[in-house]
Design an enzyme around this catalytic site. Structure first.
Site, PDB file in Angstrom:
ATOM      1  N   SER A 111      53.754  40.990 -20.898  1.00 45.81           N
ATOM      2  CA  SER A 111      54.274  40.760 -19.674  1.00 45.81           C
ATOM      3  C   SER A 111      54.414  39.233 -19.817  1.00 45.81           C
ATOM      4  O   SER A 111      55.516  38.558 -19.301  1.00 45.81           O
ATOM      5  CB  SER A 111      53.598  41.403 -18.601  1.00 45.81           C
TER       6      SER A 111
ATOM      7  N   THR B 264      52.456  48.947  -2.341  1.00 46.53           N
ATOM      8  CA  THR B 264      52.372  49.991  -3.584  1.00 46.53           C
ATOM      9  C   THR B 264      53.456  51.109  -3.630  1.00 46.53           C
ATOM     10  O   THR B 264      53.876  51.079  -4.843  1.00 46.53           O
ATOM     11  CB  THR B 264      50.911  50.677  -3.398  1.00 46.53           C
TER      12      THR B 264
ATOM     13  N   GLU C 175      46.098  33.480  -9.136  1.00 44.53           N
ATOM     14  CA  GLU C 175      46.975  33.795  -7.868  1.00 44.53           C
ATOM     15  C   GLU C 175      46.347  34.824  -6.983  1.00 44.53           C
ATOM     16  O   GLU C 175      45.856  36.084  -7.586  1.00 44.53           O
ATOM     17  CB  GLU C 175      48.479  34.611  -8.440  1.00 44.53           C
TER      18      GLU C 175
ATOM     19  N   ASP D 222      50.313  33.075 -12.472  1.00 44.52           N
ATOM     20  CA  ASP D 222      49.941  34.226 -12.060  1.00 44.52           C
ATOM     21  C   ASP D 222      49.376  35.134 -13.333  1.00 44.52           C
ATOM     22  O   ASP D 222      49.438  36.296 -13.324  1.00 44.52           O
ATOM     23  CB  ASP D 222      51.204  35.077 -11.303  1.00 44.52           C
TER      24      ASP D 222
HETATM   25  P1  0O2 Z   1      53.010  42.404 -10.414  1.00 45.14           P
HETATM   26  O1  0O2 Z   1      53.248  43.715 -11.450  1.00 45.14           O
HETATM   27  O2  0O2 Z   1      52.439  42.793  -9.317  1.00 45.14           O
HETATM   28  O3  0O2 Z   1      52.350  41.364 -11.233  1.00 45.14           O
HETATM   29  P2  0O2 Z   1      56.174  33.457  -9.583  1.00 45.14           P
HETATM   30  O4  0O2 Z   1      55.491  34.649 -10.067  1.00 45.14           O
HETATM   31  O5  0O2 Z   1      55.791  32.755  -8.291  1.00 45.14           O
HETATM   32  O6  0O2 Z   1      57.023  32.691 -10.430  1.00 45.14           O
HETATM   33  P3  0O2 Z   1      57.791  34.816  -7.330  1.00 45.14           P
HETATM   34  O7  0O2 Z   1      58.668  35.884  -7.385  1.00 45.14           O
HETATM   35  O8  0O2 Z   1      58.430  33.640  -6.648  1.00 45.14           O
HETATM   36  O9  0O2 Z   1      57.460  34.605  -8.676  1.00 45.14           O
HETATM   37  O10 0O2 Z   1      56.410  35.077  -6.826  1.00 45.14           O
HETATM   38  P4  0O2 Z   1      56.294  35.762  -5.468  1.00 45.14           P
HETATM   39  O11 0O2 Z   1      57.121  35.904  -4.525  1.00 45.14           O
HETATM   40  O12 0O2 Z   1      54.889  34.857  -5.197  1.00 45.14           O
HETATM   41  O13 0O2 Z   1      55.479  37.221  -5.938  1.00 45.14           O
HETATM   42  C1  0O2 Z   1      54.856  37.647  -6.907  1.00 45.14           C
HETATM   43  C2  0O2 Z   1      54.234  38.828  -6.793  1.00 45.14           C
HETATM   44  O14 0O2 Z   1      54.322  39.492  -5.557  1.00 45.14           O
HETATM   45  C3  0O2 Z   1      54.762  40.220  -7.640  1.00 45.14           C
HETATM   46  O15 0O2 Z   1      54.299  40.121  -8.788  1.00 45.14           O
HETATM   47  C4  0O2 Z   1      54.358  41.497  -6.676  1.00 45.14           C
HETATM   48  O16 0O2 Z   1      52.800  41.567  -7.291  1.00 45.14           O
HETATM   49  C5  0O2 Z   1      54.234  40.761  -5.421  1.00 45.14           C
HETATM   50  N1  0O2 Z   1      55.609  41.044  -4.949  1.00 45.14           N
HETATM   51  C6  0O2 Z   1      56.634  40.132  -4.387  1.00 45.14           C
HETATM   52  N2  0O2 Z   1      57.422  40.537  -3.951  1.00 45.14           N
HETATM   53  C7  0O2 Z   1      57.296  41.757  -3.716  1.00 45.14           C
HETATM   54  C8  0O2 Z   1      57.977  42.901  -3.327  1.00 45.14           C
HETATM   55  O17 0O2 Z   1      59.224  42.765  -2.664  1.00 45.14           O
HETATM   56  N3  0O2 Z   1      57.520  44.229  -3.378  1.00 45.14           N
HETATM   57  C9  0O2 Z   1      56.475  44.529  -3.999  1.00 45.14           C
HETATM   58  N4  0O2 Z   1      55.832  45.772  -4.034  1.00 45.14           N
HETATM   59  N5  0O2 Z   1      55.540  43.486  -4.519  1.00 45.14           N
HETATM   60  C10 0O2 Z   1      55.976  42.273  -4.452  1.00 45.14           C
HETATM   61  P5  0O2 Z   1      54.928  40.585 -10.208  1.00 45.14           P
HETATM   62  O18 0O2 Z   1      54.437  39.697 -11.315  1.00 45.14           O
HETATM   63  O19 0O2 Z   1      56.462  40.654  -9.868  1.00 45.14           O
HETATM   64  O20 0O2 Z   1      54.462  42.014 -10.461  1.00 45.14           O
END
Ligand code: 0O2
Length: 239
Positions: free
Chosen positions: A67, A170, A157, A90
């Site tokens: 990932s 979830t 994070e 993260d």
């Molecule tokens: P996983 O599998 O949970 O680790 P960045 O990572 O900062 O470069 P971004 O998109 O700006 O990118 O980060 P943001 O907005 O802080 O969101 C990152 C994480 O928040 C995601 O990690 C999810 O865990 C959660 N998240 C953000 N938006 C959503 C959403 O709309 N729905 C859900 N269910 N979770 C969300 P990952 O790495 O994408 O996934």
């Protein structure tokens, strides 16, 4: 250079990178443990003073190498161990599931008040939910780990959310976000409506807590906190 020497050199380089990656991942694991412990300590203190647990559950996760590589490639960043540390925020993730909405803000304020926690970035998706309805408070922090060789700052994070926000996120993750698929408009509207209903429930449960327990633990809360939380709760009530 002979073919054999080239192979040996490639293997050596690969091995060095692999060892460096394993070491870096272990540092992230240590930082995650430090942050988790900080939250457990706060939960313990609140439990012993007010017989109440602001934290329902803590989930920690390290991003997998697959990932990590996918994210680096997606963003056009170099796929090297140094690039992981420089570009990704993260790799180490701590998700804190809180009982009530006030707990989310209080725990974050208290954590950020600790002198070995430095705030790098704060995204308040509770005050400003994402267009799909997603709510959580996201923090990127730097915190030291203490190794044989000395102190090392690591990024972690942190996602803080209530049980209701976690329930929604979830299930929404299961339905679409995780798989990166575009949901039909009707499903998106329905998910958004569920998020709004969850937010309204959170506001009611928080009010119920204050009615039943009173504002005993709010006496400890930082001064401007009440105002922020009250604003969010008001908007939840009208959702
Ligand atoms: P996983 O599998 O949970 O680790 P960045 O990572 O900062 O470069 P971004 O998109 O700006 O990118 O980060 P943001 O907005 O802080 O969101 C990152 C994480 O928040 C995601 O990690 C999810 O865990 C959660 N998240 C953000 N938006 C959503 C959403 O709309 N729905 C859900 N269910 N979770 C969300 P990952 O790495 O994408 O996934």
């Amino acid at each position: 250079m002979t073919e054999e020497e080239r192979q040996d050199s490639a293997i050596e380089q690969f091995d060095a990178q692999r060892k460096e990656l394993t070491r870096l991942m272990s540092y992230y694991r240590c930082a995650m443990m430090e942050i988790e412990t900080k939250f457990r300590v706060l939960n313990e203190e609140r439990a012993s003073r007010w017989a109440r647990n602001p934290i329902e559950n803590i989930k920690c996760r390290l991003k997998t190498p697959e990932s990590i590589i996918k994210k680096l490639l997606r963003r056009g960043w170099p796929v090297t161990v140094r690039s992981i540390e420089e570009n990704l925020n993260d790799v180490a993730g701590v998700r804190v599931i809180c009982s009530f909405i006030e707990d989310v803000y209080e725990l974050s304020e208290v954590l950020l008040g600790q002198d070995d926690v430095l705030l790098v970035e704060r995204k308040d998706y509770i005050a400003n939910p994402k267009p799909n309805g997603y709510r959580s408070l996201h923090l990127i922090v730097k915190t030291p780990i203490f190794l044989f060789g000395g102190r090392r700052e690591m990024k972690v994070e942190i996602q803080l959310r209530t049980i209701a926000m976690d329930f929604w996120a979830t299930l929404e993750h299961e339905l679409g976000y995780k798989r990166g698929i575009e949901l039909p408009e009707e499903a998106k509207r329905e998910l958004f409506a569920c998020a709004e209903e969850s937010a309204a429930l959170d506001a009611r449960m928080n009010a119920l807590k204050n009615a039943v327990i009173g504002d005993k633990d709010e006496q400890d809360a930082p001064g401007d906190l009440k105002e922020i939380v009250e604003g969010i709760l008001r908007s939840g009530r009208t959702a």
